[in-house]
Each structure stands twice: as C-alpha cells, then as structure tokens.
Write an enzyme that holds these catalytic residues in place. Structure first.
Site, PDB file in Angstrom:
ATOM      1  N   ASP A  95     -21.846 -11.312 -15.494  1.00  0.00           N
ATOM      2  CA  ASP A  95     -22.425 -11.122 -16.837  1.00  0.00           C
ATOM      3  C   ASP A  95     -22.469  -9.659 -17.275  1.00  0.00           C
ATOM      4  OD1 ASP A  95     -25.188 -12.738 -18.533  1.00  0.00           O
ATOM      5  OD2 ASP A  95     -23.055 -13.230 -18.479  1.00  0.00           O
TER       6      ASP A  95
ATOM      7  N   THR B  19     -15.225  -9.866 -18.893  1.00  0.00           N
ATOM      8  CA  THR B  19     -14.283 -10.593 -19.752  1.00  0.00           C
ATOM      9  C   THR B  19     -14.057  -9.852 -21.065  1.00  0.00           C
ATOM     10  OG1 THR B  19     -14.902 -12.702 -18.768  1.00  0.00           O
ATOM     11  CG2 THR B  19     -13.817 -12.791 -20.904  1.00  0.00           C
TER      12      THR B  19
ATOM     13  N   LYS C 109      -7.345 -15.132 -14.842  1.00  0.00           N
ATOM     14  CA  LYS C 109      -8.636 -15.359 -14.176  1.00  0.00           C
ATOM     15  C   LYS C 109      -8.387 -16.419 -13.124  1.00  0.00           C
ATOM     16  CE  LYS C 109     -13.428 -15.784 -14.173  1.00  0.00           C
ATOM     17  NZ  LYS C 109     -14.506 -14.782 -14.299  1.00  0.00           N
TER      18      LYS C 109
ATOM     19  N   GLY D  34     -17.886 -12.894 -11.032  1.00  0.00           N
ATOM     20  CA  GLY D  34     -19.104 -12.256 -10.548  1.00  0.00           C
ATOM     21  C   GLY D  34     -18.847 -10.798 -10.175  1.00  0.00           C
TER      22      GLY D  34
HETATM   23  N1  LIG Z   1     -19.285  -4.877 -25.382  1.00  0.00           N
HETATM   24  C1  LIG Z   1     -19.910  -6.040 -25.681  1.00  0.00           C
HETATM   25  N2  LIG Z   1     -20.396  -6.241 -26.926  1.00  0.00           N
HETATM   26  C2  LIG Z   1     -21.049  -7.380 -27.249  1.00  0.00           C
HETATM   27  N3  LIG Z   1     -21.266  -8.404 -26.380  1.00  0.00           N
HETATM   28  C3  LIG Z   1     -20.799  -8.238 -25.119  1.00  0.00           C
HETATM   29  C4  LIG Z   1     -20.097  -7.072 -24.704  1.00  0.00           C
HETATM   30  N4  LIG Z   1     -19.768  -7.212 -23.381  1.00  0.00           N
HETATM   31  C5  LIG Z   1     -20.243  -8.407 -23.001  1.00  0.00           C
HETATM   32  N5  LIG Z   1     -20.858  -9.045 -24.032  1.00  0.00           N
HETATM   33  C6  LIG Z   1     -21.509 -10.365 -23.991  1.00  0.00           C
HETATM   34  O1  LIG Z   1     -22.260 -10.440 -22.787  1.00  0.00           O
HETATM   35  C7  LIG Z   1     -22.074 -11.729 -22.152  1.00  0.00           C
HETATM   36  C8  LIG Z   1     -21.430 -11.520 -20.778  1.00  0.00           C
HETATM   37  O2  LIG Z   1     -20.164 -10.882 -20.950  1.00  0.00           O
HETATM   38  P1  LIG Z   1     -18.899 -11.367 -20.114  1.00  0.00           P
HETATM   39  O3  LIG Z   1     -18.714 -12.818 -20.244  1.00  0.00           O
HETATM   40  O4  LIG Z   1     -17.772 -10.475 -20.481  1.00  0.00           O
HETATM   41  O5  LIG Z   1     -19.417 -11.039 -18.626  1.00  0.00           O
HETATM   42  P2  LIG Z   1     -18.594 -11.239 -17.274  1.00  0.00           P
HETATM   43  O6  LIG Z   1     -18.882 -10.066 -16.421  1.00  0.00           O
HETATM   44  O7  LIG Z   1     -17.182 -11.511 -17.590  1.00  0.00           O
HETATM   45  O8  LIG Z   1     -19.268 -12.544 -16.651  1.00  0.00           O
HETATM   46  P3  LIG Z   1     -18.665 -13.505 -15.489  1.00  0.00           P
HETATM   47  O9  LIG Z   1     -19.141 -12.913 -14.201  1.00  0.00           O
HETATM   48  O10 LIG Z   1     -19.286 -14.842 -15.802  1.00  0.00           O
HETATM   49  O11 LIG Z   1     -17.178 -13.518 -15.619  1.00  0.00           O
HETATM   50  C9  LIG Z   1     -21.190 -12.535 -23.104  1.00  0.00           C
HETATM   51  O12 LIG Z   1     -22.048 -13.289 -23.964  1.00  0.00           O
HETATM   52  C10 LIG Z   1     -20.457 -11.478 -23.913  1.00  0.00           C
HETATM   53  O13 LIG Z   1     -20.071 -11.926 -25.208  1.00  0.00           O
HETATM   54  C1  LIG Z   2     -21.091 -18.530 -13.093  1.00  0.00           C
HETATM   55  C2  LIG Z   2     -20.912 -17.079 -13.381  1.00  0.00           C
HETATM   56  N1  LIG Z   2     -20.783 -16.921 -14.835  1.00  0.00           N
HETATM   57  C3  LIG Z   2     -19.677 -16.483 -12.702  1.00  0.00           C
HETATM   58  N2  LIG Z   2     -18.495 -17.165 -13.186  1.00  0.00           N
HETATM   59  C4  LIG Z   2     -19.726 -16.538 -11.194  1.00  0.00           C
HETATM   60  C5  LIG Z   2     -20.855 -15.695 -10.651  1.00  0.00           C
HETATM   61  C6  LIG Z   2     -20.807 -15.569  -9.150  1.00  0.00           C
HETATM   62  C7  LIG Z   2     -22.047 -14.872  -8.611  1.00  0.00           C
HETATM   63  C8  LIG Z   2     -22.090 -14.838  -7.102  1.00  0.00           C
HETATM   64  C9  LIG Z   2     -23.329 -14.057  -6.639  1.00  0.00           C
HETATM   65  O1  LIG Z   2     -24.434 -14.633  -6.571  1.00  0.00           O
HETATM   66  O2  LIG Z   2     -23.207 -12.807  -6.472  1.00  0.00           O
HETATM   67 MG   LIG Z   3     -15.957 -13.135 -17.159  1.00  0.00          MG
END
Ligand SMILES: Nc1ncnc2c1ncn2[C@@H]1O[C@H](COP(=O)(O)OP(=O)(O)OP(=O)(O)O)[C@@H](O)[C@H]1O
Ligand SMILES: C[C@H](N)[C@H](N)CCCCCC(=O)O
Ligand SMILES: [Mg+2]
Length: 218
Positions: free
Chosen positions: A12, A16, A32, A113
């Site tokens: 989070d 992405t 991915k 993650g």
């Molecule tokens: N620069 C940004 N501006 C606005 N919203 C953002 C930005 N970066 C991330 N977000 C929001 O924060 C949330 C988490 O972002 P994202 O899905 O990219 O995280 P992630 O690291 O890819 O998570 P995961 O571990 O599930 O793959 C999403 O709702 C996304 O739209």
């Molecule tokens: C479900 C979540 N949005 C990611 N796709 C996967 C996160 C893995 C976390 C593992 C951990 O607990 O460190």
């Molecule tokens: Mg992601």
C-alpha cells in the site's frame, strides 16, 4: 532501455501508481507476477461474477493510468493476503522457478507487498529479486518512520546481493528525510511523486515530469 523491479517498504506504499508513472514516463511495459486479492485462479462462475464484481488488479490500474502493455500474472489469487497464504487458501502451490521475467528489455516488474513479503514459506520476494539480478527501485514514503523502513529494506536487499537502482519517494515533500535516506543508505534518490488529489494519466505524467529525470533510467 532496461528492466526494473519495483518493491516497497511495505504494502500500500504506492508501488502500482509509481509503476504506472514510470511506465508512462519511460514507455515501458508492465508485469505483476503475483497478484492477490482478486477472483483469480477460481473460475469466475465459482465466484458468482454478478454478485462479486471483480476488484481491480494492479495491471487494471496500470491500464487505466498508463497506456502500456501488461503481461499476464503468473498467479492471480483470490484472497487479499500475502501470496504464500493466499495460495494455500486457493489450493495453489506456487513454484518460484515458474516466476520468470519476460524477455522484454523495457519492463517494470512489480512485487507484492514489501521487500520480505513471502512468495512461499521458503522463498521471499527479496530472494526472487536476488535470483533475477534485475535492478530494484525501492518505493518509500516521506513521513515519520520512513528512514528506518527504507534503511531496513535496503539492508535486506543488499544482504542478498540484490542490485539497488535507487529509491523513489511517494508522499509530501520532506527534504531532510529524503536526503538522510540517500546519505545513510548510500543510495540514489530518483525523485518524489506527491499524493495527487486526482489520479489520472495526465496528472500522473505531469507529476513524473516534475519529480523525476529520465536520465536516471536507462
Ligand atoms: N501518488 C499518489 N497519489 C494519489 N494516490 C496514490 C498515490 N500513490 C498511491 N496512491 C493510492 O494509495 C493506494 C495504494 O497505492 P498502490 O496500490 O499503488 O500501493 P501498492 O504498494 O502497489 O500496494 P500493493 O502492495 O497492494 O501492490 C491506492 O488507493 C492508490 O490509488
Ligand atoms: C493484499 C495486498 N494488497 C498485497 N497484494 C500483498 C501484501 C503482502 C503483505 C505481506 C506482509 O505481511 O508483509
Ligand atoms: Mg500494487
């Protein structure tokens, strides 16, 4: 052209959205390999598509935020959990050897993650990155706590011999945190992507052009 792995200080963090930004900014493709939290390996009929519209995969977000090619996931698992656990609940056995990056020399690969998230109970993402030897970009926040999260992630990667290309920050400006991570972490600061009030292709690319330099990427 090059291939980069995008990992993060945790889930989070914005991997992405950063990946979409980089794909659009550099004209790279996206992959991915391991997606969790969607109707994945079960036939849609088993899920009852009408009752459970499928949540977005990360690749769906990339398509929305960047007009680039996405490769299919190696596994798409139903539960929004760590891949090792989501696979067990779906009755799937993940074979890390089957997670093989496409032969595409303009590619952004997103982990799941954070750095040490488990692919299986024996193999963590950092172990996979070490096998691949593809330069890693660490996505990190800018707020309180990010110094230790970032230095811990860097140490975990370097302990496994994973090549680190740099750190890309996501969040509001915090010049001292960013500089401190660069200095203590002995790592290239690639730039910063602010939290955008409206997330569109255009707003994302405008932010990438302002916050990053193409010269820092092959
Ligand atoms: N620069 C940004 N501006 C606005 N919203 C953002 C930005 N970066 C991330 N977000 C929001 O924060 C949330 C988490 O972002 P994202 O899905 O990219 O995280 P992630 O690291 O890819 O998570 P995961 O571990 O599930 O793959 C999403 O709702 C996304 O739209
Ligand atoms: C479900 C979540 N949005 C990611 N796709 C996967 C996160 C893995 C976390 C593992 C951990 O607990 O460190
Ligand atoms: Mg992601």
């Amino acid at each position: 052209m090059a291939r980069y792995v995008i990992t993060g200080t945790g889930t989070d963090i914005g991997k992405t959205v950063l990946s979409a930004g980089l794909c659009g900014f550099l004209g790279y493709d996206y992959w991915k390999p391991l997606q969790t939290g969607v109707a994945g390996n079960l036939p849609n009929a088993a899920i009852g598509k009408a009752q459970h519209p499928l949540p977005d995969t990360d690749a769906d977000v990339i398509t929305r935020l960047a007009a680039v090619r996405s490769y299919p996931e190696t596994w798409a698992l139903t539960q929004p959990l760590s891949p090792h656990r989501a696979a067990e609940l779906d009755g799937i056995s993940i074979d890390p050897d089957r997670i093989d990056p496409p032969a595409d020399d303009a590619l952004i690969i997103e982990g799941a993650g954070g750095v040490l998230a488990p692919v299986t109970r024996q193999v963590l993402f950092a172990d996979l990155f070490a096998r691949w030897q593809i330069p890693v970009i660490l996505a990190a926040g800018t707020g309180l706590g990010t110094i230790s999260y970032s230095l811990t992630a860097l140490e975990s990667l370097r302990a496994r011999g994973v090549p680190v290309h740099g750190v890309a920050f996501i969040g509001e400006d915090n010049p001292d945190n960013i500089a401190t991570i660069g200095q203590i972490g002995r790592v290239r600061v690639l730039g910063r992507l602010p939290i955008l009030p409206t997330l569109t292709r255009d707003s994302l690319q405008a932010a990438m052009a302002q916050g990053f330099d193409k010269g820092d990427f092959a």
